[in-house]
Design a protein around this motif. Structure first.
Motif, PDB file in Angstrom:
ATOM      1  N   GLU A  41      -5.976  10.505   7.690  1.00 37.42           N
ATOM      2  CA  GLU A  41      -6.074  10.065   6.295  1.00 37.42           C
ATOM      3  C   GLU A  41      -5.490   8.663   6.133  1.00 37.42           C
ATOM      4  N   LEU A  42      -4.357   8.418   6.773  1.00 35.61           N
ATOM      5  CA  LEU A  42      -3.734   7.095   6.701  1.00 35.61           C
ATOM      6  C   LEU A  42      -4.583   6.045   7.404  1.00 35.61           C
ATOM      7  N   ALA A  43      -5.127   6.389   8.556  1.00 34.86           N
ATOM      8  CA  ALA A  43      -5.952   5.431   9.298  1.00 34.86           C
ATOM      9  C   ALA A  43      -7.203   5.056   8.515  1.00 34.86           C
ATOM     10  N   LEU A  44      -7.738   5.999   7.755  1.00 35.40           N
ATOM     11  CA  LEU A  44      -8.931   5.732   6.951  1.00 35.40           C
ATOM     12  C   LEU A  44      -8.636   4.691   5.869  1.00 35.40           C
ATOM     13  N   VAL A  45      -7.435   4.702   5.340  1.00 34.97           N
ATOM     14  CA  VAL A  45      -7.040   3.729   4.315  1.00 34.97           C
ATOM     15  C   VAL A  45      -7.159   2.298   4.846  1.00 34.97           C
ATOM     16  N   LEU A  46      -6.909   2.121   6.140  1.00 35.24           N
ATOM     17  CA  LEU A  46      -6.922   0.784   6.730  1.00 35.24           C
ATOM     18  C   LEU A  46      -8.314   0.186   6.825  1.00 35.24           C
ATOM     19  N   GLU A  73      -3.344  -4.178  13.774  1.00 31.30           N
ATOM     20  CA  GLU A  73      -3.975  -5.347  13.159  1.00 31.30           C
ATOM     21  C   GLU A  73      -3.497  -5.555  11.723  1.00 31.30           C
ATOM     22  N   THR A  74      -3.391  -4.483  10.967  1.00 33.94           N
ATOM     23  CA  THR A  74      -2.919  -4.610   9.582  1.00 33.94           C
ATOM     24  C   THR A  74      -1.477  -5.096   9.542  1.00 33.94           C
ATOM     25  N   LEU A  75      -0.643  -4.581  10.431  1.00 39.89           N
ATOM     26  CA  LEU A  75       0.753  -5.007  10.457  1.00 39.89           C
ATOM     27  C   LEU A  75       0.883  -6.477  10.833  1.00 39.89           C
ATOM     28  N   VAL A  76       0.058  -6.951  11.743  1.00 38.69           N
ATOM     29  CA  VAL A  76       0.104  -8.365  12.117  1.00 38.69           C
ATOM     30  C   VAL A  76      -0.307  -9.240  10.936  1.00 38.69           C
ATOM     31  N   LEU A  77      -1.314  -8.830  10.199  1.00 38.60           N
ATOM     32  CA  LEU A  77      -1.708  -9.591   9.004  1.00 38.60           C
ATOM     33  C   LEU A  77      -0.565  -9.627   7.985  1.00 38.60           C
ATOM     34  N   LEU A  78       0.119  -8.507   7.811  1.00 38.36           N
ATOM     35  CA  LEU A  78       1.226  -8.444   6.860  1.00 38.36           C
ATOM     36  C   LEU A  78       2.425  -9.244   7.346  1.00 38.36           C
ATOM     37  N   LEU A  79       2.582  -9.365   8.653  1.00 38.11           N
ATOM     38  CA  LEU A  79       3.697 -10.145   9.210  1.00 38.11           C
ATOM     39  C   LEU A  79       3.598 -11.613   8.821  1.00 38.11           C
ATOM     40  N   ASN A  80       2.410 -12.083   8.543  1.00 35.31           N
ATOM     41  CA  ASN A  80       2.178 -13.489   8.215  1.00 35.31           C
ATOM     42  C   ASN A  80       1.792 -13.666   6.738  1.00 35.31           C
TER      43      ASN A  80
END
Length: 198
Positions: A41-46, A73-80
């Protein structure tokens, strides 16, 4: 697949829920994403379209905490991200995720001259990871920032502090070059004291 259940005892998770609760307006979707133990369910949100950023952040944080590399990939985008608090949460989750791609991604963000204003947390993450990419990336970034009237001195200071914590003699030349800078000199002196002789 079940996902690790976080509690308010996790300081970063508590900070994230407090911050995103306001952003989400206390919606039912917000409460469900915090409570679910279903990693699918969480992965689908991404990957679903039109999901708000707060929902993607919760999903990525929880998956990262559980070691699920679909969050990478989402975490890397949020890191920047332009929002420093999002960067802090992403860095925390990336450390817990333990994906071998993380040091290379953090190095790419830290050394990107077009994104220097958002490089503080990638720089700090590189120092914490102590990866082979860490010292070269921090040296390169700091060298570029040792110019008069550099506006991103906080990023430069994080590089100096990170290089001190890594205690690698390859950092000596750039740390010596940082000594005359008023905002960096004291930290550079301390970092140099921590380097091995020779």
């Amino acid at each position: 697949m079940r996902v690790a259940k976080l509690t308010v005892m996790d300081e970063e998770f508590r900070s994230l829920t407090d911050r995103l609760g306001d952003e989400a307006g206390g919606s039912e979707d917000f409460r469900r994403l915090l409570a679910t133990e279903d990693a699918e369910e969480l992965a689908l949100v991404l990957v679903e379209r039109e999901r708000p950023l707060w929902a993607r952040e919760i999903a990525a944080f929880r998956l990262g905490y559980g070691g699920d590399r679909r969050a990478f990939e989402t975490l890397v985008l949020l890191l920047n991200h332009r929002d420093p608090e999002r960067c802090v949460s992403a860095a925390h989750a990336l450390r817990l995720l333990g994906d071998p791609r993380t040091p290379r991604a953090a190095a790419a963000l830290a050394t990107n001259s077009l994104r220097t204003g958002y490089a503080l947390h990638p720089v700090r993450l590189l120092a914490a990871l102590r990866a082979p990419e860490s010292v070269p990336a921090l040296v390169s970034t700091l060298h570029r920032l040792l110019t008069p009237d550099e506006p991103h001195w906080r990023v430069a200071l994080a590089c100096v502090e990170g290089l001190g914590s890594l205690e690698d003699s390859r950092a000596r030349p750039v740390l010596e070059a940082a000594l005359p800078h008023p905002r960096l000199g004291a930290a550079a002196e301390e970092a140099l004291r921590r380097l091995p002789e020779g």
